[in-house]
Design an enzyme around this catalytic site. Structure first.
Site, PDB file in Angstrom:
ATOM      1  N   ASN A   1      -5.102   3.654   0.500  1.00 31.48           N
ATOM      2  CA  ASN A   1      -4.670   2.730  -0.551  1.00 31.48           C
ATOM      3  C   ASN A   1      -5.898   2.274  -1.342  1.00 31.48           C
ATOM      4  O   ASN A   1      -7.036   2.591  -0.975  1.00 31.48           O
ATOM      5  CB  ASN A   1      -3.916   1.557   0.061  1.00 31.48           C
ATOM      6  CG  ASN A   1      -4.842   0.596   0.765  1.00 31.48           C
ATOM      7  OD1 ASN A   1      -5.716   1.001   1.530  1.00 31.48           O
ATOM      8  ND2 ASN A   1      -4.672  -0.696   0.522  1.00 31.48           N
TER       9      ASN A   1
ATOM     10  N   CYS B   1      -7.841  -0.313  -1.650  1.00 37.76           N
ATOM     11  CA  CYS B   1      -8.995  -1.018  -1.031  1.00 37.76           C
ATOM     12  C   CYS B   1      -9.494  -0.384   0.241  1.00 37.76           C
ATOM     13  O   CYS B   1     -10.453  -0.876   0.864  1.00 37.76           O
ATOM     14  CB  CYS B   1      -8.618  -2.465  -0.784  1.00 37.76           C
ATOM     15  SG  CYS B   1      -8.356  -3.337  -2.315  1.00 37.76           S
TER      16      CYS B   1
ATOM     17  N   GLU C   1      -8.233   0.005   3.337  1.00 35.88           N
ATOM     18  CA  GLU C   1      -7.906  -0.414   4.698  1.00 35.88           C
ATOM     19  C   GLU C   1      -6.704   0.334   5.265  1.00 35.88           C
ATOM     20  O   GLU C   1      -6.427   0.230   6.461  1.00 35.88           O
ATOM     21  CB  GLU C   1      -7.642  -1.926   4.760  1.00 35.88           C
ATOM     22  CG  GLU C   1      -6.294  -2.394   4.228  1.00 35.88           C
ATOM     23  CD  GLU C   1      -6.285  -2.573   2.718  1.00 35.88           C
ATOM     24  OE1 GLU C   1      -5.267  -3.053   2.190  1.00 35.88           O
ATOM     25  OE2 GLU C   1      -7.292  -2.236   2.076  1.00 35.88           O
TER      26      GLU C   1
ATOM     27  N   CYS D   1       0.824  -1.211   0.000  1.00 36.19           N
ATOM     28  CA  CYS D   1       0.000   0.000   0.000  1.00 36.19           C
ATOM     29  C   CYS D   1       0.855   1.257   0.000  1.00 36.19           C
ATOM     30  O   CYS D   1       1.787   1.378   0.796  1.00 36.19           O
ATOM     31  CB  CYS D   1      -0.869   0.038   1.244  1.00 36.19           C
ATOM     32  SG  CYS D   1      -1.678  -1.515   1.639  1.00 36.19           S
TER      33      CYS D   1
END
Length: 772
Positions: free
Chosen positions: A275, A277, A279, A95
């Site tokens: 990042n 997604c 998380e 990330c």
């Protein structure tokens, strides 16, 4: 267990699918494909040795690291599993959030270059585009108006496609924009066009002040650098976000004030992006690595009244995993020096879980129930405590992170709710890692680990069919069974599954919210979670999900509802019905070409590429079923250098077309051809990577226009009636699997079952993931 397809025997894998994932994605091989890792034990040993190598006494730690990896108890993220110990110039970090984009042309394109270098090494990146002046704003000194942030997002999107086409790992990007930016309405609507910004996930940065204005039905100013460009109704803007998400699953919502308030480093940094997604909320040049504790492997006495997580084993495993992940910071390469400096100064790690839903099943709890939420919170707190205490021990041995300030750190973020003994230990000894926990998408590594449930998601389907690629290139179809179901079968044979076995297909959306909120309380970064919604959910109930997520303390909310733009999720085997094949795909004798009629109907298209024009003629025929289909292709051009290969290309395409069957793959293959010299932008098409790909686009468009494949124009009622009367009705039936695969990027077009889990599109058939 089964005999390995590799040299020797490897009985660690529960099924062929898991073995295949390891072989394709994580097994170390020579450049010519010769395996270096002969068994998965070799892979675990390679990772353990690489991460122990940065210790003062590597031998002391290698076996302990190996024991954590053994039997898939601790699962480093894919980049670590595939890259650690290989000696390759790759980053082990998953990330990245890139630097703040300056509001200048030079700064924008400097950032574009940094993004390309990061993606070339496989990193997923996030950007906040709120810093770019809105469309129509004055650009001083050049007598022009600004084109706005979305125009530059298109450039980023094209760059990502180019990097991916050049053979690098699939690009993944997140774009965020503040809810008070003057171009926020255009940002919200951007992906209504199914072909635009496909390399991006989009999320709106929603502030607490905005949510208060929504609830109070107040007005809302759209501002850039102190200037109010427009005033709108807050509830009206919120409704636009909700309508877009309801209609085509984007943008997501990030509660950005909550993220900054709960950040352990709130005294040091401001976060405005995540990042891809979601998380990992990260500051400019922030980097984070990921790993997951496999909770399903830690349940004692499954399916009995005594079933429970072995908390002692969990504590030991978490402490070892934290040390391994801290070592990754020192063992990894970084695409940019700014990323290395940021990572080593703060030493962020993202330890999470996978197999949560399976673990709940094993202890007899229904995912989404209040009792399951309480148990989840208990487990997450145990992981948080062990993580922080392990990092304190590392600080005693190796030193605290560079910017540690005891008073400021203890007064910020997640530390405010930590137990007194943990706070006292941090005060006395410091802490090695500024942030430690995160829950990431684990679709591929969960499958590799025996098909445990992904992240904190519910089980999506307890069993489904998947194509398995065999060493000789052929494919076989295998049943893929959820880990908990497989264990139930081993213990109880064919006995019916207990009533608490629920899946994503049957869960109420608010059950998802309850589970996300329970886990979030003890996660100091954030969570990748998708709330699956039924297609027929009312808009009012849909909006309630987001309000419930905000009120429950979540840091963001991502939903997925089947829709016309992004398609549908995986169909479960028991719900499938026999589908009638389109008439165009009915079997026929392919050993002889179809006869050519004296006259054929066709169309000619003009394609401009560089300085030359190409005239592409596609002639059609009505086949035995009365279906109109492409029959031959001719291309005329004055480009002398291209005439020989064009002649050969058209002869081959026409030969394939004349054999009949499903020939839509021809356009797909052409569209995938990449020219190393670079492609170009075409009006209405965006970036096209080669002349051959452009020809493929023309043929694809023609086949869609005549109704041969999905995605073409909709027939009028009169045309539809005429087509049905002529026996052509089936030809207009969309091939949804193929259309979805082309749109979502799955390479295995013929076997595409795309689901959305953990905020990440994943193909259950071929293992492709948009996030790995």
């Amino acid at each position: 267990m089964f005999d390995s397809l590799a040299s020797g025997t490897d009985t660690r894998f529960a099924n062929k699918i898991s073995h295949q994932i390891w072989d394709m994605k994580y097994r170390m091989k020579e450049a010519d494909g010769t395996p270096v890792d002969l068994t998965v034990e070799d892979t675990w040993r390679r990772i353990a040795r690489a991460l122990a190598s940065v210790e003062k006494d590597p031998g002391q730690w290698e076996d302990r690291f190996y024991a954590a990896l053994e039997d898939f108890k601790y699962l480093p993220a894919g980049r670590i599993t595939a890259g650690a110990g290989t000696g390759r110039a790759v980053t082990l970090f998953n990330c990245f959030v890139m630097g703040t984009i300056p509001d200048s042309m030079t700064g924008i394109f400097d950032n574009l270059k940094e993004a390309a270098l990061t993606m070339q090494q496989g990193g997923g990146i996030g950007y906040d585009f709120s810093t770019i002046r809105p469309k129509g704003a004055e650009v001083k000194g050049v007598a022009a108006d600004a084109s706005g942030p979305l125009s530059f997002m298109d450039v980023w999107d094209a760059m990502c496609r180019t990097i991916m086409s050049a053979g690098s790992r699939r690009g993944a990007m997140m774009a965020t924009m503040r809810c008070d930016h003057p171009d926020i309405e255009a940002f919200i609507e951007a992906k209504r066009d199914p072909l635009r910004l496909r390399m991006f996930n989009l999320s709106v940065l929603v502030t607490d002040t905005f949510m208060e204005a929504v609830k109070a039905d107040g007005s809302w100013d759209l501002v850039f650098k102190g200037r109010v460009y427009k005033t709108v109704e807050a509830r009206g803007l919120w409704d636009k976000i909700m309508r877009a998400t309801f209609g085509y699953a984007e943008p997501g919502v990030i509660f950005i004030d909550r993220i900054n308030k709960m950040n352990n480093l709130g005294y040091l940094e401001t976060i405005s992006a995540t990042n891809p997604c979601g998380e990992q909320p990260l500051p400019p040049y922030g980097a984070c690595l990921l790993g997951s504790i496999n909770l399903a492997r830690l349940v004692k006495n499954p399916f009995t009244p005594e079933a429970e997580i072995d908390l002692g084993a969990l504590d030991e495993l978490v402490r070892t995993a934290v040390r391994m992940m801290d070592n990754v910071v020192d063992a990894s390469r970084f695409p940019l020096p700014q990323q290395e400096a940021e990572a080593k100064a703060k030493r962020r790690i993202g330890l999470g879980v996978t197999g949560l839903a399976d673990a709940l099943l094993l202890v007899g709890l229904r995912y989404g129930s209040e009792e399951a939420a309480v148990r989840t919170e208990t487990w997450m707190k145990a992981i948080a405590r062990s993580s922080y205490l392990a990092s304190v021990d590392l600080a005693k041995e190796k030193g605290a992170f560079q910017f540690f300030d005891a008073e400021k750190y203890l007064a910020s973020g997640n530390m405010m709710q930590m137990d007194d003994d943990v706070r006292a230990a941090v005060r006395e000894h410091g802490i090695r890692n500024a942030l430690l926990t995160s829950i990431a998408p684990t679709g591929t590594i969960s499958l590799y680990a025996g098909n445990v449930s992904s992240g904190i998601e519910p089980v999506f389907a307890y069993a489904y069919k998947r194509k398995v690629l065999l060493p000789d290139g052929s494919r076989t179809e295998e049943e893929v069974v959820d880990y908990a179901v497989q264990l139930w079968r081993e213990l109880h044979g064919d006995a019916p599954l207990p009533a608490h076995f629920v899946s994503a297909q049957t869960l109420a959306p608010l059950d998802h919210v309850r589970m996300q909120a329970a886990a979030q309380k003890w996660i100091d970064s954030s969570i990748s979670k998708t709330i699956n919604c039924p297609e027929d959910i009312s808009f009012e109930d849909f909006v309630e999900i987001y309000m419930a997520a905000f009120d429950a303390g979540c840091k963001g909310c991502t939903t997925y509802r089947p829709n016309e733009v992004t398609g549908s999720v995986l169909s479960v085997e028991t719900a499938k019905k026999e589908e009638q094949k389109p008439a165009a795909l009915l079997p026929r004798d392919l050993s002889h070409p179809m006869p050519r009629h004296e006259a054929l109907e066709g169309r000619t298209y003009k394609l401009k590429w560089e300085e030359n024009a190409y005239y592409i003629t596609v002639n059609d025929i009505l086949d035995e079923a009365g279906v109109r289909r492409p029959f031959e292709v001719f291309i005329n051009t004055k480009d002398v250098a291209a005439q020989s290969w064009i002649a050969a290309l058209t002869l081959m395409i026409s030969a394939v077309f004349r054999r009949g069957g499903d020939v839509s793959f021809v356009a797909e293959e052409l569209q995938g051809v990449f020219d190393a010299r670079g492609g170009q932008f075409l009006p209405g098409k965006g970036y096209v990577k080669s002349l051959v790909a452009a020809i493929g686009d023309v043929i694809d468009g023609h086949m869609r226009e005549i109704g041969f494949i999905a995605g073409g124009r909709k027939l009028t009622k009169a045309e539809l009636a005429e087509a049905k009367a002529a026996g052509q009705g089936a030809a207009a039936v969309p091939d949804l699997g193929r259309a979805r695969a082309q749109r979502d990027g799955c390479p295995d077009y013929g076997n595409c079952d795309v689901v959305v889990e953990n905020g990440c599109k994943t193909c259950k058939q071929c293992g492709w993931s948009a996030c790995s």
